[in-house]
Design a protein around this motif. Structure first.
Motif, PDB file in Angstrom:
ATOM      1  N   ALA A   1     -25.541 -42.020  -5.157  1.00 27.36           N
ATOM      2  CA  ALA A   1     -24.365 -42.396  -6.241  1.00 27.36           C
ATOM      3  C   ALA A   1     -24.085 -43.834  -6.653  1.00 27.36           C
ATOM      4  CB  ALA A   1     -22.988 -41.427  -6.076  1.00 27.36           C
ATOM      5  N   VAL A   2     -23.669 -43.964  -7.914  1.00 26.51           N
ATOM      6  CA  VAL A   2     -23.295 -45.612  -8.307  1.00 26.51           C
ATOM      7  C   VAL A   2     -22.036 -45.898  -7.650  1.00 26.51           C
ATOM      8  CG1 VAL A   2     -22.054 -46.643 -10.178  1.00 26.51           C
ATOM      9  CG2 VAL A   2     -24.055 -45.080 -10.790  1.00 26.51           C
ATOM     10  N   GLY A   3     -22.136 -46.932  -6.708  1.00 31.58           N
ATOM     11  CA  GLY A   3     -21.150 -47.565  -5.988  1.00 31.58           C
ATOM     12  C   GLY A   3     -20.643 -46.830  -4.542  1.00 31.58           C
ATOM     13  N   SER A   4     -21.961 -45.983  -4.256  1.00 36.88           N
ATOM     14  CA  SER A   4     -21.424 -45.265  -2.895  1.00 36.88           C
ATOM     15  C   SER A   4     -22.123 -46.047  -1.859  1.00 36.88           C
ATOM     16  CB  SER A   4     -22.360 -43.866  -3.231  1.00 36.88           C
ATOM     17  OG  SER A   4     -23.880 -44.228  -2.985  1.00 36.88           O
ATOM     18  N   GLU A   5     -21.651 -45.570  -0.759  1.00 40.47           N
ATOM     19  CA  GLU A   5     -22.165 -45.988   0.568  1.00 40.47           C
ATOM     20  C   GLU A   5     -22.665 -44.818   1.317  1.00 40.47           C
ATOM     21  OE1 GLU A   5     -19.667 -48.900   2.914  1.00 40.47           O
ATOM     22  OE2 GLU A   5     -19.440 -47.156   4.235  1.00 40.47           O
ATOM     23  N   VAL A   6     -24.043 -44.924   1.852  1.00 37.09           N
ATOM     24  CA  VAL A   6     -24.791 -43.873   2.288  1.00 37.09           C
ATOM     25  C   VAL A   6     -24.985 -44.330   3.772  1.00 37.09           C
ATOM     26  CG1 VAL A   6     -25.806 -43.192   0.412  1.00 37.09           C
ATOM     27  CG2 VAL A   6     -26.897 -44.768   1.501  1.00 37.09           C
ATOM     28  N   SER A   7     -25.197 -43.443   4.556  1.00 33.65           N
ATOM     29  CA  SER A   7     -25.568 -43.476   5.952  1.00 33.65           C
ATOM     30  C   SER A   7     -27.075 -43.150   6.027  1.00 33.65           C
ATOM     31  CB  SER A   7     -24.928 -42.513   7.097  1.00 33.65           C
ATOM     32  OG  SER A   7     -23.653 -42.679   6.934  1.00 33.65           O
ATOM     33  N   GLY A   8     -27.787 -44.269   6.393  1.00 30.12           N
ATOM     34  CA  GLY A   8     -29.252 -44.286   6.488  1.00 30.12           C
ATOM     35  C   GLY A   8     -29.857 -44.445   5.176  1.00 30.12           C
ATOM     36  N   SER A   9     -31.156 -45.019   5.301  1.00 29.82           N
ATOM     37  CA  SER A   9     -32.173 -44.986   4.037  1.00 29.82           C
ATOM     38  C   SER A   9     -32.361 -43.995   3.391  1.00 29.82           C
ATOM     39  CB  SER A   9     -33.170 -45.927   4.549  1.00 29.82           C
ATOM     40  OG  SER A   9     -34.064 -46.331   3.401  1.00 29.82           O
ATOM     41  N   PRO A  10     -32.252 -43.883   1.886  1.00 33.61           N
ATOM     42  CA  PRO A  10     -32.758 -43.028   1.385  1.00 33.61           C
ATOM     43  C   PRO A  10     -34.096 -43.062   1.138  1.00 33.61           C
ATOM     44  CG  PRO A  10     -31.827 -44.463  -0.197  1.00 33.61           C
ATOM     45  CD  PRO A  10     -31.538 -44.980   1.146  1.00 33.61           C
ATOM     46  N   ARG A  11     -35.022 -41.934   0.919  1.00 31.44           N
ATOM     47  CA  ARG A  11     -36.255 -42.028   0.669  1.00 31.44           C
ATOM     48  C   ARG A  11     -36.682 -42.630  -0.608  1.00 31.44           C
ATOM     49  NH1 ARG A  11     -39.060 -36.736   3.135  1.00 31.44           N
ATOM     50  NH2 ARG A  11     -40.950 -37.929   2.491  1.00 31.44           N
ATOM     51  N   GLN A  12     -35.717 -42.056  -1.704  1.00 30.64           N
ATOM     52  CA  GLN A  12     -36.160 -42.376  -2.980  1.00 30.64           C
ATOM     53  C   GLN A  12     -34.708 -42.703  -3.594  1.00 30.64           C
ATOM     54  OE1 GLN A  12     -38.059 -39.391  -5.274  1.00 30.64           O
ATOM     55  NE2 GLN A  12     -36.786 -37.733  -4.636  1.00 30.64           N
ATOM     56  N   VAL A  13     -34.618 -43.163  -4.729  1.00 35.16           N
ATOM     57  CA  VAL A  13     -33.615 -43.231  -5.855  1.00 35.16           C
ATOM     58  C   VAL A  13     -33.811 -42.358  -7.004  1.00 35.16           C
ATOM     59  CG1 VAL A  13     -32.009 -44.830  -7.275  1.00 35.16           C
ATOM     60  CG2 VAL A  13     -32.961 -45.560  -4.977  1.00 35.16           C
ATOM     61  N   GLN A  14     -32.933 -41.518  -7.377  1.00 34.86           N
ATOM     62  CA  GLN A  14     -33.014 -40.747  -8.534  1.00 34.86           C
ATOM     63  C   GLN A  14     -31.916 -40.967  -9.637  1.00 34.86           C
ATOM     64  OE1 GLN A  14     -33.280 -36.870  -6.311  1.00 34.86           O
ATOM     65  NE2 GLN A  14     -35.627 -36.746  -7.484  1.00 34.86           N
ATOM     66  N   LEU A  15     -32.531 -40.959 -10.696  1.00 30.87           N
ATOM     67  CA  LEU A  15     -31.517 -41.441 -11.858  1.00 30.87           C
ATOM     68  C   LEU A  15     -31.747 -40.288 -13.087  1.00 30.87           C
ATOM     69  CD1 LEU A  15     -32.497 -45.139 -12.540  1.00 30.87           C
ATOM     70  CD2 LEU A  15     -30.770 -44.070 -11.191  1.00 30.87           C
ATOM     71  N   TRP A  16     -30.713 -39.662 -13.349  1.00 28.12           N
ATOM     72  CA  TRP A  16     -30.602 -38.573 -14.408  1.00 28.12           C
ATOM     73  C   TRP A  16     -30.008 -39.190 -15.763  1.00 28.12           C
ATOM     74  CZ3 TRP A  16     -30.284 -37.308  -9.197  1.00 28.12           C
ATOM     75  CH2 TRP A  16     -31.279 -36.331  -8.892  1.00 28.12           C
ATOM     76  N   PHE A  17     -30.474 -39.100 -16.909  1.00 22.82           N
ATOM     77  CA  PHE A  17     -30.003 -39.487 -18.236  1.00 22.82           C
ATOM     78  C   PHE A  17     -29.749 -38.378 -19.261  1.00 22.82           C
ATOM     79  CE2 PHE A  17     -32.373 -42.963 -16.383  1.00 22.82           C
ATOM     80  CZ  PHE A  17     -31.592 -43.859 -16.611  1.00 22.82           C
ATOM     81  N   SER A  18     -29.106 -38.614 -20.170  1.00 25.35           N
ATOM     82  CA  SER A  18     -28.494 -37.778 -21.153  1.00 25.35           C
ATOM     83  C   SER A  18     -29.559 -37.294 -22.207  1.00 25.35           C
ATOM     84  CB  SER A  18     -27.356 -38.239 -21.977  1.00 25.35           C
ATOM     85  OG  SER A  18     -27.820 -39.516 -22.571  1.00 25.35           O
ATOM     86  N   GLU A  19     -30.502 -37.959 -21.923  1.00 28.07           N
ATOM     87  CA  GLU A  19     -31.963 -37.548 -23.161  1.00 28.07           C
ATOM     88  C   GLU A  19     -33.191 -37.568 -22.299  1.00 28.07           C
ATOM     89  OE1 GLU A  19     -31.866 -39.398 -26.882  1.00 28.07           O
ATOM     90  OE2 GLU A  19     -29.520 -39.683 -26.840  1.00 28.07           O
ATOM     91  N   ALA A  20     -34.171 -36.876 -23.082  1.00 26.55           N
ATOM     92  CA  ALA A  20     -35.306 -36.995 -22.392  1.00 26.55           C
ATOM     93  C   ALA A  20     -36.082 -38.479 -22.598  1.00 26.55           C
ATOM     94  CB  ALA A  20     -36.416 -36.222 -22.911  1.00 26.55           C
ATOM     95  N   LEU A  21     -36.939 -39.038 -21.610  1.00 25.49           N
ATOM     96  CA  LEU A  21     -37.208 -40.314 -21.720  1.00 25.49           C
ATOM     97  C   LEU A  21     -38.831 -40.581 -22.122  1.00 25.49           C
ATOM     98  CD1 LEU A  21     -35.653 -41.554 -18.218  1.00 25.49           C
ATOM     99  CD2 LEU A  21     -34.595 -41.586 -20.808  1.00 25.49           C
TER     100      LEU A  21
END
Length: 119
Positions: free
Chosen positions: A32-52
């Protein structure tokens, strides 16, 4: 006659204002935006309001020094054209910046960035 002209003008202005807001806006992200996570994520995912538009939409993940840490190219997901997946190499603790630039299927371009921290 003035009433009809006034209504037509108001309608035209409201339609142009509505189309100005028809840009693909970032709705959520993992991490999440501005979050602090424990351990490395395997990927970053972004969702938008419209198809890209897949060929014109991308995202990068950078470390605190500005070095790109993507393990591979980002891509618009096949199963949801509103999502970009960004594989990342294992991330050591630190703050990372996600930078994105997308073009929605209606041709509007938007960009932005946010940070998250790996503990």
């Amino acid at each position: 006659m003035r009433t009809i002209l006034g209504i037509a003008t108001a309608l035209a202005l409201s339609l142009s204002a509505a189309s100005a807001f028809a840009h693909a806006a970032l709705q959520r992200a993992v991490p999440a935006v501005g979050s602090e996570v424990s351990g490395s994520p395997r990927q970053v995912q972004l969702w938008f309001s419209e198809a890209l538009e897949p060929a014109l939409s991308k995202a990068l993940v950078k470390d605190g020094a500005g070095k790109i840490v993507n393990a591979d190219q980002s891509a618009v997901a096949d199963d949801d054209r509103r999502r970009i997946d960004v594989p990342v190499a294992p991330l050591p603790p630190g703050t990372y910046r996600v930078e994105w630039s997308v073009v929605s299927v209606d041709g509007h371009k938007t960009s932005g960035n946010f940070a998250f921290t790996v503990k």
